[in-house]
Design an enzyme around this catalytic site. Structure first.
Site, PDB file in Angstrom:
ATOM      1  CG  HIS A  40     -22.253 -30.222  43.668  1.00  0.00           C
ATOM      2  ND1 HIS A  40     -21.456 -29.644  42.707  1.00  0.00           N
ATOM      3  CD2 HIS A  40     -23.322 -29.390  43.820  1.00  0.00           C
ATOM      4  CE1 HIS A  40     -22.026 -28.521  42.278  1.00  0.00           C
ATOM      5  NE2 HIS A  40     -23.151 -28.347  42.946  1.00  0.00           N
ATOM      6  CB  CYS A  41     -21.173 -27.845  48.917  1.00  0.00           C
ATOM      7  SG  CYS A  41     -21.935 -26.799  50.175  1.00  0.00           S
TER       8      CYS A  41
END
Length: 265
Positions: free
Chosen positions: A119-120
């Site tokens: 998850h960025c």
């Protein structure tokens, strides 16, 4: 072409993506206004250089928008599982839904994502099977734009001829801090960070290992596979046409119906 949009309600993610967009906006507005366009008007640089800068800037922001809004591969609540593929599915112990192996439950997004890499927060989205190619494009174009900016900053003070229609002393007093220091600092940070990220992403794609799998210390015998770099990138990008690997405004189709549950962006 049907594009499935995906928005994550996360104030911290909104803040991070606003910072990224602000850096892009600074490079797109101030650098051309203070360096590129004045030198073009006086004939110091060709028009092709100006066009290339704006093309790189446009592709960078398009990749950012697409990567942050594209569905990363969210699994439906009631997926259709072919009988022949049931052995490749498992039950998520967090959302109690069936998911294909190599999927991961994102605690920030609240659902499972197929072949989730990570998850960025900088795109406020997960990087998964259906938007990994867009994230790769974002890393690439961010490198190109930041390097372009660094070269222009350097040439402004060490290579370009002085502007005859501008008071050079007044220009230096007003814009040296904003142009040289801030722009160069952002360029160095963005180029260094994106280069490192692009390298880790490429190494993971070529070795067929996601970031989560590497952090979980899964062995290469479990998921890794030997394959050519052309096939690895074609599988991620959803096409064998190499030119299309660089275009963010298109859809993605899986190259083959493997044992994983797949769809398209």
């Amino acid at each position: 072409m049907k594009l499935r949009l995906h928005f994550v309600v996360d104030p911290m993610g909104w803040l991070c993506i606003s910072v990224v967009f602000g850096i892009w906006l600074y490079n797109t507005l101030f650098v051309p206004k203070l360096v590129l366009l004045p030198h073009y008007d006086e004939g110091h640089i060709p028009w092709a250089l100006v066009v290339c800068y704006y093309i790189a800037s446009a592709l960078c922001v398009l990749a950012l928008v697409r990567a942050s809004t594209a569905d990363p591969g969210r699994l439906p609540v009631d997926p259709h599982i072919p009988h022949s593929e049931r052995e490749h599915w498992e039950l998520c112990n967090k959302c109690n839904l069936m998911r294909p192996k190599r999927s991961h439950h994102c605690s920030r997004c609240g659902h499972c994502v197929r072949r989730m890499d990570h998850h960025c927060p900088w795109i406020n989205n997960c990087v998964g099977e259906d938007n990994h190619w867009l994230f790769l494009q974002l890393c690439f174009y961010a490198q190109v734009l930041s390097l372009f900016t660094l070269v222009l900053d350097f040439c402004q003070y060490y290579y370009f001829q002085p502007l005859t229609r501008l008071d050079q002393e007044k220009f230096t007093t007003r814009h040296e801090l904003a142009l040289l220091r801030v722009s160069a600092l952002m360029g160095v940070v963005m180029f260094g960070g994106m280069s490192g990220l692009f390298y880790t992403q490429m190494s993971g794609i070529l070795s067929d290992m996601t970031t989560i799998e590497k952090m979980s210390q899964f062995s290469s015998e479990t998921y890794g596979s030997k394959r050519s770099w052309q096939w690895a990138l074609a599988e991620v990008c959803g096409t064998r046409w190499k030119l299309l690997w660089l275009l963010p405004l298109r859809g993605r189709q899986p190259l083959q119906a493997g044992h994983l549950y797949r769809s398209h962006v």
